[in-house]
Design a protein around this motif. Structure first.
Motif, PDB file in Angstrom:
ATOM      1  N   MET A 109     -28.539   0.640 -93.211  1.00 48.48           N
ATOM      2  CA  MET A 109     -29.501  -0.008 -94.104  1.00 48.48           C
ATOM      3  C   MET A 109     -30.938   0.208 -93.593  1.00 48.48           C
ATOM      4  O   MET A 109     -31.855   0.424 -94.383  1.00 48.48           O
ATOM      5  N   PHE A 110     -31.091   0.152 -92.260  1.00 50.80           N
ATOM      6  CA  PHE A 110     -32.425   0.346 -91.702  1.00 50.80           C
ATOM      7  C   PHE A 110     -32.963   1.739 -92.013  1.00 50.80           C
ATOM      8  O   PHE A 110     -34.144   1.907 -92.341  1.00 50.80           O
ATOM      9  N   SER A 111     -32.100   2.754 -91.917  1.00 51.05           N
ATOM     10  CA  SER A 111     -32.551   4.122 -92.202  1.00 51.05           C
ATOM     11  C   SER A 111     -32.939   4.273 -93.665  1.00 51.05           C
ATOM     12  O   SER A 111     -33.895   4.993 -93.995  1.00 51.05           O
ATOM     13  N   TYR A 112     -32.222   3.580 -94.560  1.00 54.49           N
ATOM     14  CA  TYR A 112     -32.557   3.641 -95.980  1.00 54.49           C
ATOM     15  C   TYR A 112     -33.937   3.029 -96.221  1.00 54.49           C
ATOM     16  O   TYR A 112     -34.774   3.592 -96.932  1.00 54.49           O
ATOM     17  N   ILE A 113     -34.185   1.859 -95.619  1.00 53.18           N
ATOM     18  CA  ILE A 113     -35.486   1.203 -95.787  1.00 53.18           C
ATOM     19  C   ILE A 113     -36.603   2.077 -95.216  1.00 53.18           C
ATOM     20  O   ILE A 113     -37.671   2.216 -95.830  1.00 53.18           O
ATOM     21  N   LEU A 114     -36.354   2.682 -94.054  1.00 51.26           N
ATOM     22  CA  LEU A 114     -37.361   3.537 -93.435  1.00 51.26           C
ATOM     23  C   LEU A 114     -37.688   4.728 -94.327  1.00 51.26           C
ATOM     24  O   LEU A 114     -38.873   5.095 -94.499  1.00 51.26           O
ATOM     25  N   ARG A 115     -36.666   5.343 -94.927  1.00 46.19           N
ATOM     26  CA  ARG A 115     -36.895   6.472 -95.836  1.00 46.19           C
ATOM     27  C   ARG A 115     -37.734   6.039 -97.030  1.00 46.19           C
ATOM     28  O   ARG A 115     -38.662   6.733 -97.443  1.00 46.19           O
ATOM     29  N   ILE A 160     -35.241  -1.894-102.279  1.00 43.67           N
ATOM     30  CA  ILE A 160     -34.541  -2.464-101.124  1.00 43.67           C
ATOM     31  C   ILE A 160     -33.562  -3.551-101.575  1.00 43.67           C
ATOM     32  O   ILE A 160     -32.417  -3.622-101.093  1.00 43.67           O
ATOM     33  N   ARG A 210     -27.095   2.690-101.285  1.00 46.17           N
ATOM     34  CA  ARG A 210     -27.348   3.088 -99.896  1.00 46.17           C
ATOM     35  C   ARG A 210     -26.644   4.380 -99.560  1.00 46.17           C
ATOM     36  O   ARG A 210     -27.127   5.155 -98.727  1.00 46.17           O
TER      37      ARG A 210
END
Length: 316
Positions: free
Chosen positions: A1-7, A305, A315
């Protein structure tokens, strides 16, 4: 989930940069000369050149843009040509009032649109479905300013139930959680939220209707799950679609607030923009449009998000 938000955050950076370019160029390409609002008709060319130099309007557009963007990144949006005050001060004194309307309209649109769309989608072909569909089509078709004028004519002028203008009683200096202030919000928020409510209701109706036809719903029913619990699973899928549409409708709410604030004499960025257009106040126009556009970009980022949190398929 963190990588998705960062992208998603990284994707937002070039979008925000593109927004600054568009905001700067659109205002610059408009007709008229802002210097005319500052100088008398008999002003000499020397006076005109001096004022242009003070505001940096004598430089090439790329240099003006680079200078403006550099100052904007530090929070300095320039000085108003009409009032001589800081643009940031002018905008943020009005922005809170606009955001109260916009997010109030967003909340009403989301709750009402999701509820009506879920009812219509779960009862296809019934009277409820036809009523909700008719309301949604009407809501999408009616302009903001027209419904605002009609609401004022009926509820303020005709019935005297609600106030027609302002954001509080005469003499009030701010917003308070009492009926004297809240009643000033009723008509503007209703007028502002009508179109997004209709769009969300139609979108959710289609999503709920499609979800009811999927295999997993039939499996849940075959296992003996109560219809109320089945609806909860269906509504979760519909909620994701509603959030996506709501993110896009934020532009409708911010853009519609200009006309709504004019009709209801609401002291927000809509009135600020309206006055700046007539005064040809470039710094106010650029700064206000930039801030509102960035709010729209940020709202869509939050919507993406939230969608990913609700629906794991996004995701992946």
């Amino acid at each position: 989930m963190f990588s998705y938000i960062l992208r998603r955050v990284l994707y937002t950076i070039p979008i925000a940069l593109g927004v600054t370019v568009i905001c700067f160029l659109l205002v610059q390409l408009g007709p008229g000369d802002p210097i005319n609002a500052l100088l008398p008709e008999e002003a000499t060319q020397e006076m005109i050149d001096q004022v242009k130099a003070e505001y940096g309007l004598d430089k090439p557009l790329p240099v003006q843009y680079a200078t403006w963007l550099g100052h904007a990144l530090t929070g300095d949006l320039g000085t108003s040509i009409a009032t001589g005050r800081s643009v940031s001060t002018e905008i943020f004194s009005a922005l809170g009032n606009t955001l109260m309307l916009a997010f109030g309209g967003m909340l009403v649109s989301f709750v009402v649109g999701l509820t009506l769309g879920s009812i219509a989608g779960s009862r296809q072909g019934t009277l409820s479905d036809r009523v909700v569909t008719g309301f949604a089509v009407t809501g999408v078709s009616v302009p903001h300013y027209w419904i605002a004028i009609v609401l004022v004519a009926i509820f303020a002028v005709g019935l005297h139930w609600l106030p027609a203008m302002g954001m509080g009683p005469r003499g009030s200096t701010g917003f308070a959680l009492d009926w004297a202030h809240i009643q000033h919000f009723v008509l503007p928020i209703f007028a502002l939220s009508l179109i997004p409510t209709g769009i969300i209701a139609r979108s959710v109706r289609g999503s709920v209707s499609e979800t009811y036809g999927q295999d997993f719903v039939q499996t849940l029913r075959a296992k003996g799950m109560p219809e109320r619990q089945v609806f909860v699973h269906v509504a979760r899928n519909a909620c994701s679609a509603a959030i996506a549409v709501m993110g896009l409708q934020m532009a409708e709410l911010l853009g519609g607030s200009i006309l709504i604030e004019t009709v209801f004499v609401w002291p927000g960025t809509g009135q600020l923009l309206n006055n700046a257009i007539f005064m040809r106040d470039l710094p106010i126009l650029q700064g206000t449009i930039l801030i509102m556009a960035l709010i729209f970009v940020a709202t869509n980022l939050v919507a993406d998000i939230l969608q990913a949190l609700i629906d794991p398929r996004i995701r992946r």
